[in-house]
Design a protein around this motif. Structure first.
Motif, PDB file in Angstrom:
ATOM      1  N   ILE A  35     -59.388  44.905 142.780  1.00  0.00           N
ATOM      2  CA  ILE A  35     -60.522  45.167 141.887  1.00  0.00           C
ATOM      3  C   ILE A  35     -60.642  44.062 140.835  1.00  0.00           C
ATOM      4  O   ILE A  35     -61.744  43.585 140.533  1.00  0.00           O
ATOM      5  CB  ILE A  35     -60.366  46.546 141.220  1.00  0.00           C
ATOM      6  N   ASN A  36     -59.495  43.640 140.266  1.00  0.00           N
ATOM      7  CA  ASN A  36     -59.521  42.589 139.250  1.00  0.00           C
ATOM      8  C   ASN A  36     -60.069  41.276 139.797  1.00  0.00           C
ATOM      9  O   ASN A  36     -60.804  40.558 139.110  1.00  0.00           O
ATOM     10  CB  ASN A  36     -58.113  42.349 138.704  1.00  0.00           C
ATOM     11  N   ILE A  37     -59.711  40.952 141.039  1.00  0.00           N
ATOM     12  CA  ILE A  37     -60.132  39.667 141.630  1.00  0.00           C
ATOM     13  C   ILE A  37     -61.604  39.684 142.007  1.00  0.00           C
ATOM     14  O   ILE A  37     -62.342  38.732 141.721  1.00  0.00           O
ATOM     15  CB  ILE A  37     -59.263  39.345 142.863  1.00  0.00           C
ATOM     16  N   ALA A 117     -52.748  54.141 130.792  1.00  0.00           N
ATOM     17  CA  ALA A 117     -52.960  52.696 130.740  1.00  0.00           C
ATOM     18  C   ALA A 117     -54.425  52.344 130.997  1.00  0.00           C
ATOM     19  O   ALA A 117     -54.986  51.445 130.347  1.00  0.00           O
ATOM     20  CB  ALA A 117     -52.061  52.000 131.757  1.00  0.00           C
ATOM     21  N   LEU A 118     -55.062  53.063 131.931  1.00  0.00           N
ATOM     22  CA  LEU A 118     -56.466  52.788 132.233  1.00  0.00           C
ATOM     23  C   LEU A 118     -57.374  53.150 131.062  1.00  0.00           C
ATOM     24  O   LEU A 118     -58.293  52.403 130.724  1.00  0.00           O
ATOM     25  CB  LEU A 118     -56.882  53.580 133.479  1.00  0.00           C
ATOM     26  N   VAL A 119     -57.127  54.295 130.442  1.00  0.00           N
ATOM     27  CA  VAL A 119     -57.943  54.703 129.292  1.00  0.00           C
ATOM     28  C   VAL A 119     -57.772  53.700 128.149  1.00  0.00           C
ATOM     29  O   VAL A 119     -58.736  53.340 127.472  1.00  0.00           O
ATOM     30  CB  VAL A 119     -57.576  56.132 128.843  1.00  0.00           C
ATOM     31  N   TYR A 120     -56.543  53.225 127.949  1.00  0.00           N
ATOM     32  CA  TYR A 120     -56.296  52.215 126.910  1.00  0.00           C
ATOM     33  C   TYR A 120     -57.098  50.940 127.203  1.00  0.00           C
ATOM     34  O   TYR A 120     -57.724  50.370 126.301  1.00  0.00           O
ATOM     35  CB  TYR A 120     -54.802  51.893 126.839  1.00  0.00           C
ATOM     36  N   SER A 121     -57.083  50.503 128.466  1.00  0.00           N
ATOM     37  CA  SER A 121     -57.854  49.314 128.846  1.00  0.00           C
ATOM     38  C   SER A 121     -59.349  49.541 128.631  1.00  0.00           C
ATOM     39  O   SER A 121     -60.071  48.644 128.177  1.00  0.00           O
ATOM     40  CB  SER A 121     -57.587  48.956 130.307  1.00  0.00           C
ATOM     41  N   PHE A 122     -59.802  50.740 128.936  1.00  0.00           N
ATOM     42  CA  PHE A 122     -61.218  51.075 128.745  1.00  0.00           C
ATOM     43  C   PHE A 122     -61.586  51.020 127.266  1.00  0.00           C
ATOM     44  O   PHE A 122     -62.634  50.483 126.889  1.00  0.00           O
ATOM     45  CB  PHE A 122     -61.494  52.460 129.316  1.00  0.00           C
ATOM     46  N   LEU A 123     -60.713  51.566 126.398  1.00  0.00           N
ATOM     47  CA  LEU A 123     -60.977  51.533 124.958  1.00  0.00           C
ATOM     48  C   LEU A 123     -60.918  50.118 124.404  1.00  0.00           C
ATOM     49  O   LEU A 123     -61.497  49.834 123.353  1.00  0.00           O
ATOM     50  CB  LEU A 123     -59.962  52.423 124.229  1.00  0.00           C
ATOM     51  N   GLN A 124     -60.219  49.226 125.133  1.00  0.00           N
ATOM     52  CA  GLN A 124     -60.170  47.816 124.741  1.00  0.00           C
ATOM     53  C   GLN A 124     -61.414  47.056 125.179  1.00  0.00           C
ATOM     54  O   GLN A 124     -61.562  45.876 124.884  1.00  0.00           O
ATOM     55  CB  GLN A 124     -58.934  47.145 125.352  1.00  0.00           C
ATOM     56  N   GLU A 126     -62.739  47.123 128.603  1.00  0.00           N
ATOM     57  CA  GLU A 126     -62.778  46.676 129.994  1.00  0.00           C
ATOM     58  C   GLU A 126     -64.069  47.121 130.662  1.00  0.00           C
ATOM     59  O   GLU A 126     -64.633  48.168 130.323  1.00  0.00           O
ATOM     60  CB  GLU A 126     -61.577  47.233 130.773  1.00  0.00           C
ATOM     61  N   LEU A 127     -64.525  46.326 131.619  1.00  0.00           N
ATOM     62  CA  LEU A 127     -65.766  46.582 132.339  1.00  0.00           C
ATOM     63  C   LEU A 127     -65.791  48.002 132.894  1.00  0.00           C
ATOM     64  O   LEU A 127     -64.846  48.446 133.538  1.00  0.00           O
ATOM     65  CB  LEU A 127     -65.912  45.578 133.488  1.00  0.00           C
ATOM     66  N   THR A 128     -66.845  48.724 132.644  1.00  0.00           N
ATOM     67  CA  THR A 128     -66.908  50.152 132.975  1.00  0.00           C
ATOM     68  C   THR A 128     -66.775  50.404 134.469  1.00  0.00           C
ATOM     69  O   THR A 128     -66.052  51.312 134.882  1.00  0.00           O
ATOM     70  CB  THR A 128     -68.235  50.760 132.466  1.00  0.00           C
ATOM     71  N   PHE A 129     -67.456  49.615 135.288  1.00  0.00           N
ATOM     72  CA  PHE A 129     -67.394  49.856 136.731  1.00  0.00           C
ATOM     73  C   PHE A 129     -65.984  49.618 137.260  1.00  0.00           C
ATOM     74  O   PHE A 129     -65.506  50.355 138.125  1.00  0.00           O
ATOM     75  CB  PHE A 129     -68.394  48.957 137.462  1.00  0.00           C
ATOM     76  N   LEU A 133     -63.632  52.445 139.199  1.00  0.00           N
ATOM     77  CA  LEU A 133     -62.984  52.210 140.486  1.00  0.00           C
ATOM     78  C   LEU A 133     -61.470  52.426 140.397  1.00  0.00           C
ATOM     79  O   LEU A 133     -60.860  53.001 141.304  1.00  0.00           O
ATOM     80  CB  LEU A 133     -63.270  50.796 140.977  1.00  0.00           C
ATOM     81  N   LYS A 134     -60.865  51.992 139.312  1.00  0.00           N
ATOM     82  CA  LYS A 134     -59.424  52.161 139.155  1.00  0.00           C
ATOM     83  C   LYS A 134     -59.053  53.627 138.998  1.00  0.00           C
ATOM     84  O   LYS A 134     -58.063  54.095 139.582  1.00  0.00           O
ATOM     85  CB  LYS A 134     -58.923  51.348 137.958  1.00  0.00           C
ATOM     86  N   VAL A 135     -59.831  54.358 138.220  1.00  0.00           N
ATOM     87  CA  VAL A 135     -59.582  55.793 138.085  1.00  0.00           C
ATOM     88  C   VAL A 135     -59.747  56.487 139.428  1.00  0.00           C
ATOM     89  O   VAL A 135     -58.946  57.356 139.801  1.00  0.00           O
ATOM     90  CB  VAL A 135     -60.544  56.409 137.033  1.00  0.00           C
TER      91      VAL A 135
END
Length: 219
Positions: A35-37, A117-124, A126-129, A133-135
């Protein structure tokens, strides 16, 4: 016979728990890096080349772990399943049910950690889509684990063969994709030689500049 094999069974169930945890973490990591790539974020991936190299390294580590852990986990699971079929009375062993619940507990802890970790990245920011996908990836992995082991606890074998084959197929495809994305060992060796040459050229350049600054002439 049942008591004599109890230590062996406990060891195998514990091995299955550890294998499942490693399988869950590394397969989730593999999906995350895909997903990151393929869905880069201009905020977190400002230096695209260097970030991609880091993602490729993580993919190689995840693939390396899966190549070892996945077959071992399959073998242990198959052995335990055949043992249960040969000795149906073991289905009612209290220690077996405790260990299966422990398996679900470990899987749940890993999923909770990943979601935090994902929620933390989202609050930072990170791109919503990417976040969605990660969730979704985590929920699919967690749902598969819980579905399989809850059926084990209920001794429900309906549709389990098809489900198991589907999961094995998905992980195998993920491994093949990991090899394809990260590159073959030959390609990586050539890349490392290129990096070494670049480093040598930069060192030569630095030495020439230092020589010129000290003596005001080229060596």
């Amino acid at each position: 016979m049942e008591n004599r094999n109890l230590p062996r069974d406990v060891f195998l169930y514990l091995l299955a728990i550890v294998g499942l945890g490693m399988l869950e973490v590394n397969f989730g990591t593999l999906l995350f890096q895909f997903i990151n790539i393929y869905l880069p974020d201009t905020i977190t991936d400002q230096y695209r080349y260097y970030n991609d190299q880091q993602y490729y390294q993580i993919i190689r580590w995840a693939v390396s772990s899966l190549v070892i852990v996945f077959p071992a986990f399959l073998w242990v699971s198959r052995f335990l399943k055949r043992d249960i079929e040969a000795h149906p009375e073991k289905r009612e062993l209290r220690i077996r049910k405790w260990l299966l619940y422990l398996t679900l507990f470990v899987a749940g802890v890993v999923v909770i950690g990943d979601l935090i970790a994902l929620v933390y990245s989202f609050l930072q920011g990170e791109l919503t889509f990417r976040f969605v996908l990660k969730v979704f990836s985590i929920l699919v992995i967690a749902g598969s684990i819980f579905y399989y082991y809850l059926n084990e606890l209920r001794d429900s074998q309906r549709s389990m063969k098809l489900f198991t084959r589907t999961v094995i197929g998905v992980i195998t495809v993920g491994l093949i994709a990991g090899f394809a994305v990260a590159g073959s060992p030959t390609t990586q060796r050539a890349n490392r030689f290129d990096e070494r040459r670049v480093g040598d050229l930069q060192n030569i350049q630095s030495q020439i500049v230092s020589y010129w600054q000290a003596k005001e002439k080229l060596p």
